[in-house]
Structure formats: C-alpha cells, structure tokens
Write a protein that holds these residues in place. Structure first.
Motif, short mmCIF file in Angstrom:
data_model
loop_
_atom_site.label_atom_id
_atom_site.label_comp_id
_atom_site.label_asym_id
_atom_site.label_seq_id
_atom_site.Cartn_x
_atom_site.Cartn_y
_atom_site.Cartn_z
N ARG A 148 0.84 -1.22 0.00
CA ARG A 148 0.00 0.00 0.00
C ARG A 148 0.86 1.25 0.00
O ARG A 148 0.53 2.24 -0.66
N ALA A 149 1.96 1.24 0.76
CA ALA A 149 2.87 2.38 0.78
C ALA A 149 3.47 2.62 -0.61
O ALA A 149 3.58 3.76 -1.07
N ARG A 151 2.06 1.73 -3.43
CA ARG A 151 0.95 2.17 -4.31
C ARG A 151 0.72 3.67 -4.17
O ARG A 151 0.44 4.36 -5.14
N GLU A 152 0.84 4.18 -2.94
CA GLU A 152 0.68 5.62 -2.70
C GLU A 152 1.77 6.41 -3.41
O GLU A 152 1.51 7.49 -3.96
N ARG A 155 1.21 6.84 -7.23
CA ARG A 155 0.13 7.75 -7.69
C ARG A 155 0.61 9.13 -7.96
O ARG A 155 1.51 9.70 -7.74
#
Length: 155
Positions: A148-149, A151-152, A155
């Motif tokens: 998730r880190a 993926r951030e 972006r």
C-alpha cells in the motif's frame, strides 16, 4: 548359443499384446491432434516473474518501502500488462532450504494480495532474517502495508 543352433525359419505369428480394459482409453483410439488437445493447458499466470538484469538494475534505483523485516520496490510499467514480482532473499535469512521456504511463503502472500499490486508494475520484494519467525497472518499484514505504501508513491 551359436548361430547354427538358431532356426532358419521365422517364428510363428504371435498374438498381439492385450491391454486390460482398466488401462484402455474408454473413448477408443484417437487421432494425434485429439490426443494433443486432451492434455492440460498451461495455467494463466496473473502475476509474472521479474526477468532480466536490466529490470533488476532499474528496480535497485527506485526508492524502497520497509516495514520491519520486509521491504519492496516498485517500477511502474504498462498498465495493460499483469504485474511482475521478483524476490531478494539474502543469505542472512539462512541456508538455501530456509531461503526457498521464505520465498514460497512470500509468493503465497503476494498471490493473496494481488489486488494491492499496481497493474503492469514490477516489484522487488526483499526479506530479512526475522521473516522466518513471522506467522502467516503477520507476514500478510506487513506485506500489505508495504504494498500500500508503494501504491501511494506510484500515484
């Protein structure tokens, strides 16, 4: 036995070998193309393996995200392709058997967390010695946080 002791005439025709009905194909004889199509097909991989020295070199230049003994790097790619994942398990984790065990556990966790992967992204997941002692749930949770880190950042 000498050649002179062998009969000059060929032996009588022998009965053809029989195949028991349990071993026979119930559909009867098939043509070659039918037999080839009855083989199982290769599985469709939803997550590919990272390949090529250049890809690993490019991944080494990207920033890493770490949570405890787990780390990962992301190299964005073509979103129309499936994600690709490579694993870096150093000798500090243990012998070859232990490193392969950790790699299998990480692969299983990545498959479960496939929805967290960026389409077309190429990942390098690394593990430290403490990963061996993690429970499956703890491994999955920590890996999810790392992904998730990343993926951030993408972006």
């Amino acid at each position: 036995m000498r050649e002179a002791d062998l009969p000059a005439e060929p032996a009588e025709a022998q009965q053809e070998a029989r195949i028991s009905s349990a071993d026979a194909d119930p559909r009867g004889p098939q043509r070659a193309e039918d037999a080839a199509s009855s083989r199982p097909r290769a599985p469709v991989r939803l997550i590919r393996h990272v390949r090529g020295h250049g890809t690993f070199r490019d991944l080494a230049r990207t920033p890493a995200r770490r949570r405890g003994a787990l780390g990962a790097r992301l190299l964005p790619g073509d979103p129309s392709e499936p994600p690709a994942v490579g694993y870096a398990i150093p000798r500090a984790v243990g012998g070859a058997v232990e490193r392969n065990r950790v790699r299998r556990r990480l692969r299983a966790a990545v498959r479960e967390l496939e929805s967290e992967l960026v389409p077309g992204g190429r990942y390098l997941v690394s593990a430290g010695p403490a990963v061996s002692a993690m429970s499956p749930a703890e491994l999955r949770t920590t890996l999810c946080e790392v992904l998730r880190a990343l993926r951030e950042v993408a972006r």
